[in-house]
Design a protein around this motif. Sequence first.
Motif, PDB file in Angstrom:
ATOM      1  N   ALA A   1       0.827  -1.206   0.000  1.00  0.00           N
ATOM      2  CA  ALA A   1       0.000   0.000   0.000  1.00  0.00           C
ATOM      3  C   ALA A   1       0.861   1.256   0.000  1.00  0.00           C
ATOM      4  O   ALA A   1       1.900   1.318   0.662  1.00  0.00           O
ATOM      5  N   GLY A   2       0.426   2.252  -0.764  1.00  0.00           N
ATOM      6  CA  GLY A   2       1.120   3.529  -0.812  1.00  0.00           C
ATOM      7  C   GLY A   2       2.226   3.614  -1.836  1.00  0.00           C
ATOM      8  O   GLY A   2       2.781   4.696  -2.037  1.00  0.00           O
TER       9      GLY A   2
ATOM     10  N   GLN B   1      -1.968   2.810  -7.638  1.00  0.00           N
ATOM     11  CA  GLN B   1      -1.497   2.927  -6.260  1.00  0.00           C
ATOM     12  C   GLN B   1      -2.681   2.654  -5.353  1.00  0.00           C
ATOM     13  O   GLN B   1      -3.728   3.294  -5.480  1.00  0.00           O
ATOM     14  N   CYS B   2      -2.536   1.696  -4.459  1.00  0.00           N
ATOM     15  CA  CYS B   2      -3.636   1.273  -3.597  1.00  0.00           C
ATOM     16  C   CYS B   2      -3.417   1.782  -2.180  1.00  0.00           C
ATOM     17  O   CYS B   2      -2.380   1.506  -1.573  1.00  0.00           O
ATOM     18  N   ASP B   3      -4.398   2.499  -1.672  1.00  0.00           N
ATOM     19  CA  ASP B   3      -4.380   2.991  -0.299  1.00  0.00           C
ATOM     20  C   ASP B   3      -5.676   2.553   0.366  1.00  0.00           C
ATOM     21  O   ASP B   3      -6.673   3.280   0.339  1.00  0.00           O
TER      22      ASP B   3
ATOM     23  N   SER C   1       0.765  -2.767   5.080  1.00  0.00           N
ATOM     24  CA  SER C   1       2.031  -2.244   5.584  1.00  0.00           C
ATOM     25  C   SER C   1       3.104  -3.284   5.320  1.00  0.00           C
ATOM     26  O   SER C   1       2.808  -4.424   4.923  1.00  0.00           O
TER      27      SER C   1
END
Length: 300
Positions: free
Chosen positions: A55-56, A128-130, A166
Motif C-alpha cells: 500500500a502507498g 497505487q492502492c491505499d 504495511s
Amino acid sequence: MDLATEAAYPTGRYRAGLFTPGSQSPIGEYEFYLEEFVPNRIKAELAKPEGPWLAGRPYSLQVAAQHLFGAPAADRRCVATVRLSKADLEFPGWEDLRFGADAPYRSESIECGEARTDGEGKAALAIQCDPSSDAVFPLQAEAVVEVFELGGRAVEASVKNTLFPSDISLGLGIAPGTGGKGLGVSVGAMRSDLKAASLKSVKVTLEKRVWSYYVRRMEGYNEANFSEMYTEIETRDVQLVNGRGQTQFAPEGYGSYRVRVHSPETPQYSAISFYAYGGTCEIADPSRPSLIKITLDKPA
C-alpha cells in the motif's frame, strides 16, 4: 444525439443520414447494423505482476489489446480499477500460520486512472492502492483494466495479486497443547517480500469474549439489545528468532476465547478464536468462528 433502439426493431442493416432544412439529399450518411448480440471485436491481456503489492507505493499495469482479426488495437482508451477484498491467503514458507482476523472489512474499489494504447496496442497504467484503516491484514487485490472499442463498449482483462497494508504482517497458528490440554501458539512476522521481518518480539494477547445485554425502554414496548466485546486475560512478549516464536496458554473456565498477535511496529494483526472447557481447547474454523456446526442425519 442518442437514438434508443426498441426491442421490436428488426435486426439488419440500417442507414442514418444528415440533412439540412429543405434539402432532399443528405450531406452525410452512416450505415450500421442492429443485431441481437455483437461479439467482442478486441481482446485484452494483463501481464502478471512481479511480486505482491504494498500500500502507498506506485506500480504499473501492462496491458496488451489486439483486434480479433489480428491487428493491434491502437489508440484505444484504457481505464484501470483495483478491487480489494478480504480472503484467507497462504504464503510460501508460512503455510502453518493464518494472516487474518475476524475484524470487519468492507470491500473497496479504487479508481486508478486512464491511458491509451500505442501503435502496438500496448499501454502502461499507473496504480497505487491505499486501503482504509480497516485493512489490518493482507488483502486480495484484483486489478481490472477496461479497453474500449471504437463504439464505446469495454472489454475487460483482470489479474489477481496480494496487497499488504504495511510492510510487516503478523501471522498466527494455534493447536491443542500436549495431551489435548491448554493451547500451543505459534507466531510469525513476515515482510511484504515474504521474508522474515527483523522484529525482535511481538505481543500475544489472550482475550475472552463476553456479551453485554441491555433493554431499551420504548413507548409501548421494550427493545432488547446485546453487543460483543473481548476482555484481556493476559498479554505476553514473545521473542522471535528468524521471524518466528512460540508460547502456550492454559485458559481457566469455559467459554469463547481469542488469541491475537500484534505489535506497535505495524497496524496489522492476526487473531484466531477457540472454545475452552475443562482444560480442553476446541479451535474454531476461521470461516465459522461461532462454532455452530450443522450436519445431516441422512445422506445428501
